[in-house]
Design an enzyme around this catalytic site. Structure first.
Site, PDB file in Angstrom:
ATOM      1  N   ARG A 162       0.835  -1.210   0.000  1.00 36.73           N
ATOM      2  CA  ARG A 162       0.000   0.000   0.000  1.00 36.73           C
ATOM      3  C   ARG A 162       0.864   1.253   0.000  1.00 36.73           C
ATOM      4  O   ARG A 162       0.653   2.171  -0.777  1.00 36.73           O
ATOM      5  CB  ARG A 162      -0.894   0.014   1.239  1.00 36.73           C
ATOM      6  CG  ARG A 162      -1.864  -1.144   1.289  1.00 36.73           C
ATOM      7  CD  ARG A 162      -2.685  -1.107   2.560  1.00 36.73           C
ATOM      8  NE  ARG A 162      -3.693  -2.149   2.558  1.00 36.73           N
ATOM      9  CZ  ARG A 162      -4.853  -2.070   1.915  1.00 36.73           C
ATOM     10  NH1 ARG A 162      -5.159  -0.988   1.239  1.00 36.73           N
ATOM     11  NH2 ARG A 162      -5.716  -3.065   1.949  1.00 36.73           N
ATOM     12  N   SER A 183     -11.136   0.946   5.179  1.00 36.31           N
ATOM     13  CA  SER A 183     -12.112   0.154   4.429  1.00 36.31           C
ATOM     14  C   SER A 183     -11.536  -1.222   4.093  1.00 36.31           C
ATOM     15  O   SER A 183     -12.220  -2.047   3.490  1.00 36.31           O
ATOM     16  CB  SER A 183     -12.543   0.885   3.158  1.00 36.31           C
ATOM     17  OG  SER A 183     -11.432   1.174   2.359  1.00 36.31           O
ATOM     18  N   LYS A 275      16.993 -11.730  14.666  1.00 37.56           N
ATOM     19  CA  LYS A 275      18.390 -11.269  14.631  1.00 37.56           C
ATOM     20  C   LYS A 275      19.384 -12.413  14.419  1.00 37.56           C
ATOM     21  O   LYS A 275      20.371 -12.256  13.715  1.00 37.56           O
ATOM     22  CB  LYS A 275      18.724 -10.494  15.912  1.00 37.56           C
ATOM     23  CG  LYS A 275      17.991  -9.143  16.001  1.00 37.56           C
ATOM     24  CD  LYS A 275      18.441  -8.344  17.210  1.00 37.56           C
ATOM     25  CE  LYS A 275      17.666  -7.031  17.306  1.00 37.56           C
ATOM     26  NZ  LYS A 275      18.205  -6.120  18.317  1.00 37.56           N
ATOM     27  N   ASP A 314      23.801  -2.552  17.615  1.00 38.09           N
ATOM     28  CA  ASP A 314      23.309  -2.411  18.992  1.00 38.09           C
ATOM     29  C   ASP A 314      24.454  -2.206  19.991  1.00 38.09           C
ATOM     30  O   ASP A 314      24.373  -1.344  20.862  1.00 38.09           O
ATOM     31  CB  ASP A 314      22.522  -3.665  19.413  1.00 38.09           C
ATOM     32  CG  ASP A 314      21.132  -3.714  18.790  1.00 38.09           C
ATOM     33  OD1 ASP A 314      20.569  -2.639  18.519  1.00 38.09           O
ATOM     34  OD2 ASP A 314      20.617  -4.834  18.581  1.00 38.09           O
ATOM     35  N   ALA A 346      19.608  -8.064  24.558  1.00 40.32           N
ATOM     36  CA  ALA A 346      20.190  -6.732  24.753  1.00 40.32           C
ATOM     37  C   ALA A 346      21.437  -6.831  25.627  1.00 40.32           C
ATOM     38  O   ALA A 346      22.469  -6.210  25.332  1.00 40.32           O
ATOM     39  CB  ALA A 346      19.158  -5.801  25.387  1.00 40.32           C
ATOM     40  N   TYR A 426      13.501   2.606  26.876  1.00 36.17           N
ATOM     41  CA  TYR A 426      13.267   3.997  26.456  1.00 36.17           C
ATOM     42  C   TYR A 426      11.803   4.425  26.578  1.00 36.17           C
ATOM     43  O   TYR A 426      11.463   5.570  26.274  1.00 36.17           O
ATOM     44  CB  TYR A 426      13.795   4.288  25.046  1.00 36.17           C
ATOM     45  CG  TYR A 426      13.275   3.389  23.957  1.00 36.17           C
ATOM     46  CD1 TYR A 426      14.040   2.332  23.491  1.00 36.17           C
ATOM     47  CD2 TYR A 426      12.034   3.609  23.373  1.00 36.17           C
ATOM     48  CE1 TYR A 426      13.589   1.507  22.491  1.00 36.17           C
ATOM     49  CE2 TYR A 426      11.571   2.785  22.365  1.00 36.17           C
ATOM     50  CZ  TYR A 426      12.351   1.741  21.935  1.00 36.17           C
ATOM     51  OH  TYR A 426      11.889   0.919  20.935  1.00 36.17           O
TER      52      TYR A 426
HETATM   53  P1  NAP Z   1      15.133 -10.805  26.470  1.00 36.75           P
HETATM   54  O1  NAP Z   1      16.101 -11.442  25.535  1.00 36.75           O
HETATM   55  O2  NAP Z   1      13.771 -11.373  26.603  1.00 36.75           O
HETATM   56  O3  NAP Z   1      15.820 -10.799  27.940  1.00 36.75           O
HETATM   57  C1  NAP Z   1      15.147 -10.298  29.036  1.00 36.75           C
HETATM   58  C2  NAP Z   1      16.052 -10.366  30.270  1.00 36.75           C
HETATM   59  O4  NAP Z   1      15.377  -9.729  31.337  1.00 36.75           O
HETATM   60  C3  NAP Z   1      16.348 -11.782  30.729  1.00 36.75           C
HETATM   61  O5  NAP Z   1      17.635 -11.814  31.245  1.00 36.75           O
HETATM   62  C4  NAP Z   1      15.305 -12.019  31.818  1.00 36.75           C
HETATM   63  O6  NAP Z   1      15.730 -12.890  32.836  1.00 36.75           O
HETATM   64  C5  NAP Z   1      15.197 -10.639  32.416  1.00 36.75           C
HETATM   65  N1  NAP Z   1      13.873 -10.443  33.014  1.00 36.75           N
HETATM   66  C6  NAP Z   1      12.695 -10.399  32.352  1.00 36.75           C
HETATM   67  N2  NAP Z   1      11.687 -10.182  33.218  1.00 36.75           N
HETATM   68  C7  NAP Z   1      12.250 -10.143  34.460  1.00 36.75           C
HETATM   69  C8  NAP Z   1      11.744  -9.965  35.766  1.00 36.75           C
HETATM   70  N3  NAP Z   1      10.420  -9.796  35.957  1.00 36.75           N
HETATM   71  N4  NAP Z   1      12.603  -9.952  36.791  1.00 36.75           N
HETATM   72  C9  NAP Z   1      13.934 -10.122  36.600  1.00 36.75           C
HETATM   73  N5  NAP Z   1      14.473 -10.292  35.375  1.00 36.75           N
HETATM   74  C10 NAP Z   1      13.646 -10.302  34.332  1.00 36.75           C
HETATM   75  O7  NAP Z   1      14.938  -9.282  26.113  1.00 36.75           O
HETATM   76  P2  NAP Z   1      15.996  -8.292  25.416  1.00 36.75           P
HETATM   77  O8  NAP Z   1      15.824  -8.318  23.950  1.00 36.75           O
HETATM   78  O9  NAP Z   1      17.333  -8.547  25.983  1.00 36.75           O
HETATM   79  O10 NAP Z   1      15.447  -6.867  25.903  1.00 36.75           O
HETATM   80  C11 NAP Z   1      15.519  -6.482  27.262  1.00 36.75           C
HETATM   81  C12 NAP Z   1      15.216  -5.007  27.394  1.00 36.75           C
HETATM   82  O11 NAP Z   1      16.235  -4.256  26.768  1.00 36.75           O
HETATM   83  C13 NAP Z   1      13.930  -4.594  26.661  1.00 36.75           C
HETATM   84  O12 NAP Z   1      12.845  -4.672  27.524  1.00 36.75           O
HETATM   85  C14 NAP Z   1      14.204  -3.181  26.221  1.00 36.75           C
HETATM   86  O13 NAP Z   1      13.676  -2.265  27.147  1.00 36.75           O
HETATM   87  C15 NAP Z   1      15.707  -3.075  26.243  1.00 36.75           C
HETATM   88  N6  NAP Z   1      16.244  -2.844  24.866  1.00 36.75           N
HETATM   89  C16 NAP Z   1      16.556  -1.584  24.521  1.00 36.75           C
HETATM   90  C17 NAP Z   1      17.071  -1.319  23.264  1.00 36.75           C
HETATM   91  C18 NAP Z   1      17.418   0.102  22.876  1.00 36.75           C
HETATM   92  O14 NAP Z   1      17.765   0.343  21.716  1.00 36.75           O
HETATM   93  N7  NAP Z   1      17.353   1.024  23.776  1.00 36.75           N
HETATM   94  C19 NAP Z   1      17.288  -2.367  22.361  1.00 36.75           C
HETATM   95  C20 NAP Z   1      16.957  -3.672  22.759  1.00 36.75           C
HETATM   96  C21 NAP Z   1      16.436  -3.894  24.019  1.00 36.75           C
HETATM   97  P3  NAP Z   1      15.587 -14.492  32.710  1.00 36.75           P
HETATM   98  O15 NAP Z   1      16.797 -14.939  31.938  1.00 36.75           O
HETATM   99  O16 NAP Z   1      15.596 -14.951  34.117  1.00 36.75           O
HETATM  100  O17 NAP Z   1      14.303 -14.757  32.003  1.00 36.75           O
END
Ligand code: NAP
Length: 483
Positions: A162, A183, A275, A314, A346, A426
């Site tokens: 589109r 639509s 990724k 990243d 991350a 963010y």
């Molecule tokens: P991910 O691969 O799902 O990893 C999430 C991590 O957070 C894991 O280590 C997980 O622990 C932990 N976690 C999740 N929930 C939790 C909780 N309730 N208590 C304690 N630990 C917890 O995610 P990701 O891709 O790394 O992204 C993580 C964050 O990075 C995102 O939410 C985002 O805000 C940020 N990010 C920012 C950018 C940027 O450009 N600024 C880019 C990418 C990501 P377990 O191993 O125990 O599950």
């Protein structure tokens, strides 16, 4: 309907489709005259029957009579379904159309050649996009159609058909006056089409870029990159590309890209969950060294002859966001004690960058095994989550504190030695963790800096030009404020 048509014209629509089947009851003669008064020359009259996904449930003779009256009033065009015999056409300039709401129109070529053989001025097909690469068939249909054509892939996987219709050489495209008034599924708004997607400002040879992910509808990358292209005066467009999870889906999409060099793809931003698939597809030998160690890329650059290159922007963005806030260069990170909270994707990029520049990193994660695995990949220390974290620099790579859970915080307190806190989240810009850090006088870094810098690095890899980071940052801030 008339009021909406006037608003659409004021907002810059070239033509307005009057979906007469959306009226509460079949319009009578005087209604039709009033509806089109002063607007006929900008109007496409459509009265879509239920059999083609429309709402008109009355008899066919009555439906064609309504369209006949619209044609007699001088409407710019009348949309007629391809199964209506030419002998019954209501007159005027005709857009002959066929819609497959349930399926992806496997017999599209046959429909198009039949339609092109009629006296219609324009041929239109619309089908449901079933996979990431399905909408390429819309681009092919426009290319092959011997008459002016419109080919649209409906649904979230077809959005690009589109928004790129003009770039692909289509006679036109359709946009909704505002969100909620679509639509057909996947239709962007008029404001998005003209603003975000730069409708009318891309040439037929504009370079194409997109973000591959699932979900991808809420990605800010199209807004950020299109604004950057606009600011830099580049003939390039950026679209969301929904590709379902899984290696096979990613591979099929990329193969389809490479089989169609004429489409003019120049690069992709890659987000979750693709990724790792992106690195596998491009091949580790064509990716930067740290990307290989991280095992994931977020950027694909397509060079002359379809050559591929993979980068991970990243880790560099995270490192640079940190260094800028601290007023040091990358080498200045050597020897500093850093606690990284989280061990997901991350965290992996952040840890790779920090270890590469010689920081003394400890990974702290809820699931300790994952912390140990990540730490062993990069030769640093590991441990479980703690109540009070103490290191010179703390980097949060968990989603704790992210919208809507803004009251969450990965730690209860910061130790006496903490000088810098970087939260990769963010949304919101100031998380509970950053508020705590600010109140203690720490240097604070938000995930916005990282997000903007990774997009800026992609822009520079693709275009070889300096990225307009101020513009890119403004776009993200405006979008976040509007949430
Ligand atoms: P991910 O691969 O799902 O990893 C999430 C991590 O957070 C894991 O280590 C997980 O622990 C932990 N976690 C999740 N929930 C939790 C909780 N309730 N208590 C304690 N630990 C917890 O995610 P990701 O891709 O790394 O992204 C993580 C964050 O990075 C995102 O939410 C985002 O805000 C940020 N990010 C920012 C950018 C940027 O450009 N600024 C880019 C990418 C990501 P377990 O191993 O125990 O599950």
């Amino acid at each position: 309907m008339r009021e909406q048509a006037l608003r659409a014209i004021l907002q810059g629509a070239d033509l307005v489709e009057f979906r007469l089947d959306f009226l509460n009851s079949a319009p009578k003669g005087p209604d039709i005259v009033g509806l089109f008064a002063g607007l006929a020359e900008r109007a496409i009259a459509t009265c879509r029957p239920v059999r083609e996904g429309g709402r008109f449930a009355g008899d066919e003779a009555g439906r064609l009579d309504i369209l006949r009256q619209a044609a007699a009033l001088g409407c710019f065009a009348i949309d007629i379904e391809a199964d209506v015999p030419v002998a019954n056409w209501p007159g005027g300039q005709v857009i002959v159309s066929h819609h497959d709401f349930g399926g992806n129109m496997p017999d599209m070529d046959a429909w198009l050649s039949r339609m092109a053989g009629t006296p219609a001025a324009v041929c239109k097909v619309a089908f449901q996009a079933r996979s990431g690469e399905d909408w390429f068939r819309a681009a092919e249909a426009i290319r092959k159609c011997p008459k002016p054509g419109i080919a649209l892939a409906m649904g979230p996987a077809g959005v690009a058909s589109r928004v790129l219709a003009g770039r692909l050489g289509a006679w036109g495209t359709f946009a909704a006056l505002e969100a909620g008034l679509e639509s057909a599924p996947g239709q962007p708004t008029l404001a998005e089409m003209k603003g975000l997607y730069r409708w009318g400002r891309l040439s037929r040879s504009a370079g194409l870029y997109g973000v591959i992910g699932c979900p991808v509808g809420h990605s800010m990358s199209p807004a950020v990159h299109n604004a950057a292209f606009e600011q830099a005066g580049l003939d390039a467009g950026f679209v969301p590309l929904l590709v379902e999870p899984g290696w096979e889906n990613f591979r099929r999409f990329m193969d389809a890209v490479r089989e169609r060099e004429w489409l003019g793809w120049r690069g992709f931003s890659v987000t979750l969950p693709h990724k790792e698939n992106a690195l596998r597809y491009v091949g580790p030998e064509r990716c930067d060294e740290l990307a290989r160690r991280i095992g994931a890329i977020n950027t694909i650059t397509i060079g002359p002859g379809g050559t591929l290159r993979g980068d991970n922007t990243d880790y560099g963005a995270a490192i640079d966001a940190l260094c800028r806030a601290m007023g040091i260069d990358r080498e200045g990170l050597a020897g500093r004690a850093v606690a990284v909270l989280g061990a997901g994707g991350a965290a992996r990029a952040v840890v790779a960058g920090l270890c590469h520049y010689g920081s003394r990193v400890t990974v702290k994660n809820r699931t300790v095994d994952r912390a140990v695995k990540l730490a062993s990949d990069f030769g640093c220390a590991a441990g479980g989550m703690v109540d009070v974290v103490d290191a010179e620099i703390v980097v949060n790579c968990t989603p704790m504190g992210m919208h809507p859970n803004v009251d969450a915080c990965p730690v209860a307190g910061l130790g006496a030695g903490v000088k810098v806190v970087f939260d990769t989240i963010y949304n919101p810009l100031q998380t509970k963790l950053l508020a705590m850090a600010k109140s203690r006088g720490c240097v604070c870094v938000s995930g916005l800096d990282m997000f903007v810098l990774q997009a800026a690095a992609q822009f520079e890899l693709w275009t070889g030009k300096p990225a307009p980071t101020g513009t890119m940052r403004d776009v993200v801030e405006r979008r976040l404020n509007a949430l």
